[in-house]
Write an enzyme that holds these catalytic residues in place. Structure first.
Site, PDB file in Angstrom:
ATOM      1  N   ASP A 179      -0.488  -0.347  -4.612  1.00  9.77           N
ATOM      2  CA  ASP A 179      -1.813   0.286  -4.630  1.00  9.77           C
ATOM      3  C   ASP A 179      -1.720   1.602  -3.868  1.00  9.77           C
ATOM      4  O   ASP A 179      -1.432   1.603  -2.668  1.00  9.77           O
ATOM      5  CB  ASP A 179      -2.829  -0.648  -3.958  1.00  9.77           C
ATOM      6  CG  ASP A 179      -4.256  -0.117  -4.043  1.00  9.77           C
ATOM      7  OD1 ASP A 179      -4.449   1.017  -4.542  1.00  9.77           O
ATOM      8  OD2 ASP A 179      -5.171  -0.841  -3.608  1.00  9.77           O
ATOM      9  N   LYS A 229       0.849  -1.176   0.000  1.00 10.11           N
ATOM     10  CA  LYS A 229       0.000   0.000   0.000  1.00 10.11           C
ATOM     11  C   LYS A 229       0.895   1.238   0.000  1.00 10.11           C
ATOM     12  O   LYS A 229       1.739   1.393   0.892  1.00 10.11           O
ATOM     13  CB  LYS A 229      -0.900  -0.005   1.248  1.00 10.11           C
ATOM     14  CG  LYS A 229      -1.995  -1.063   1.206  1.00 10.11           C
ATOM     15  CD  LYS A 229      -3.008  -0.765   0.127  1.00 10.11           C
ATOM     16  CE  LYS A 229      -4.252  -1.647   0.261  1.00 10.11           C
ATOM     17  NZ  LYS A 229      -5.189  -1.390  -0.868  1.00 10.11           N
ATOM     18  N   ASP A 289      -9.379   0.805  -9.350  1.00 16.04           N
ATOM     19  CA  ASP A 289     -10.139   0.066  -8.340  1.00 16.04           C
ATOM     20  C   ASP A 289     -11.312   0.953  -7.905  1.00 16.04           C
ATOM     21  O   ASP A 289     -12.454   0.752  -8.336  1.00 16.04           O
ATOM     22  CB  ASP A 289      -9.227  -0.309  -7.167  1.00 16.04           C
ATOM     23  CG  ASP A 289      -9.951  -1.105  -6.088  1.00 16.04           C
ATOM     24  OD1 ASP A 289     -11.106  -1.490  -6.321  1.00 16.04           O
ATOM     25  OD2 ASP A 289      -9.374  -1.349  -5.015  1.00 16.04           O
ATOM     26  N   LYS A 301     -14.007  -6.467  -7.526  1.00 17.47           N
ATOM     27  CA  LYS A 301     -14.477  -7.007  -6.241  1.00 17.47           C
ATOM     28  C   LYS A 301     -15.965  -7.235  -6.458  1.00 17.47           C
ATOM     29  O   LYS A 301     -16.678  -6.283  -6.796  1.00 17.47           O
ATOM     30  CB  LYS A 301     -14.265  -5.996  -5.116  1.00 17.47           C
ATOM     31  CG  LYS A 301     -12.802  -5.614  -4.912  1.00 17.47           C
ATOM     32  CD  LYS A 301     -12.653  -4.351  -4.100  1.00 17.47           C
ATOM     33  CE  LYS A 301     -11.189  -4.055  -3.814  1.00 17.47           C
ATOM     34  NZ  LYS A 301     -10.958  -2.698  -3.312  1.00 17.47           N
ATOM     35  N   GLU A 313      -2.015   0.344  -8.738  1.00 22.27           N
ATOM     36  CA  GLU A 313      -3.468   0.527  -8.708  1.00 22.27           C
ATOM     37  C   GLU A 313      -3.841   1.914  -8.191  1.00 22.27           C
ATOM     38  O   GLU A 313      -3.231   2.411  -7.241  1.00 22.27           O
ATOM     39  CB  GLU A 313      -4.056  -0.560  -7.799  1.00 22.27           C
ATOM     40  CG  GLU A 313      -5.572  -0.643  -7.829  1.00 22.27           C
ATOM     41  CD  GLU A 313      -6.035  -1.927  -7.165  1.00 22.27           C
ATOM     42  OE1 GLU A 313      -5.861  -3.002  -7.771  1.00 22.27           O
ATOM     43  OE2 GLU A 313      -6.540  -1.860  -6.031  1.00 22.27           O
TER      44      GLU A 313
END
Ligand SMILES: [Mg+2]
Length: 377
Positions: free
Chosen positions: A193, A164, A244, A268, A219
């Site tokens: 991400d 992250k 995302d 997702k 991402e």
């Protein structure tokens, strides 16, 4: 078949360690909703959703409210196997709210599988893969802490490590990626991400500096609404860049494709409003030549199983470890039969009907923080 009652439960399971993410803050437990749909034929369908305010403006509280006062009353009495009609009804009640609608969608797919005696992937095009490599994700921590955890996970067999980025200054994020690459060697994929944490300029500058560490994908570098910025980044760097938070509805997917604002698309099934919409998005992405990454929220076993049925039945996945890992980050889960893993792979259970995600009632009572019943009078 008719829907006769809904039981909507708020369920929180602590994470093993706190998880620091740009824009979203620190996560210490799931904030999930479990939806059980009861029918006049005795079958019960199970759905789950795991909203986040910075994704679609939904939370555990808003999903509870939408299901209790708006979506639940709208679908009571309907045939749960008529899933297109269920979505049409829900879309007539309210715009948006994909996480709330996903809970209903997942429970209906579970019922359809149970009614036909087949696993849900059979309803989505059938099996294209029986096992899927999974990734391990690292929160924003100092380089040596991230590197130690990455090394331990690579040792366990994980071929993909996620980081992250986007909270710390870029030079610290670059140092973290460098430390992880140095520790795991060249054979492990690294994916990053930024969770909307950068401006376009910072993103381009930072991603260019990450190129030397052979990062497989980046991402959501910039805020979800900035598709022009995403397209500029895609054109400017040599690492695949993907969406995302920008991607929830089929209309989002169409806009992103038209603007060439992504090299890959994070799916997702909850964020996409359920399995039906996720498959529609997959068709658009596939037609555009894009690839999908199977992602997850901080979620429990029902949502992981939903993502797994999608992944099991969908060609066009990015060749990397996918994020079907969430239950391994939690202190416990609510499933009677657990999600099946073999080292750093997740296994598609071919002998379970529906989503294959029956609830353990004891664990449900342990972690439930509130629930509401809706019944036909
Ligand atoms: Mg993400």
């Amino acid at each position: 078949m008719r829907i006769t009652a809904l039981n909507i439960s708020a369920v929180n399971i602590p994470t093993l360690k706190s998880y620091h993410i740009a824009v979203m803050g620190t996560i210490t437990s799931t904030q999930s909703i479990i939806l059980e749909i009861y029918t006049d034929e005795g079958l019960i369908g199970v759905g789950e959703t795991d909203p986040a305010l910075m994704f679609t403006g939904e939370s555990q509280h808003t999903v509870m409210t939408m299901l209790r006062h708006h979506l639940g009353p709208a679908v009571l009495g309907m045939d749960p196997l008529a899933i297109e009609a269920i979505h049409k009804r829900m879309d007539a009640v309210c715009v948006g709210n994909p996480f709330a609608k996903a809970a209903v969608d997942l429970a209906c797919h579970d019922l359809l599988g149970k009614a036909l005696g087949v696993p849900v992937y059979q309803l989505l095009g059938g099996l294209v893969r029986e096992r899927i490599p999974i990734m391990w994700s690292l929160g924003s921590e100092p380089p040596d802490v991230n590197a130690r955890e990455a090394a331990a996970k690579a040792e366990e067999g994980y071929g993909t490590i996620g980081l992250k980025l986007g909270i710390l200054p870029p030079e610290q994020d670059i140092a973290r990626v460098a430390a992880v690459r140095n520790e795991v060697g060249t054979d492990v994929h690294i994916r990053c991400d930024a969770n909307q944490g950068w401006t376009v300029g910072t993103a381009i500058n930072t991603i260019k500096q990450l190129e030397e560490y052979n990062v497989a994908m980046i991402e959501q570098p910039v805020p979800r609404h900035d598709l022009d910025g995403m397209a500029e980044i895609v054109r400017s760097v040599n690492i695949p860049v993907g969406v995302d938070e920008s991607l929830s509805s089929t209309q989002d997917a169409l806009r992103i494709i038209k603007k060439r604002a992504a090299d890959f698309y994070s799916i997702k099934t909850t964020k996409q409003g359920g399995l039906l919409n996720a498959k529609k998005i997959a068709a658009l992405v596939d037609a555009s030549g894009g690839k999908m990454f199977i992602n997850s929220m901080i979620e429990m076993g029902v949502s992981v199983m939903s993502g797994l049925h999608f992944a099991a039945s969908t060609p066009g996945l990015f060749e990397i470890g996918h994020a079907l890992t969430s239950v391994r980050r939690l202190k416990d889960d609510i499933l009677k039969e657990p999600v099946l893993y073999d080292g750093a792979e997740i296994i598609v259970p071919q002998d379970r009907v529906g989503l294959g995600a029956e609830l353990d009632e004891k664990k449900m009572s342990k972690y439930k923080v509130g629930d509401y019943w809706l019944k036909i009078d």
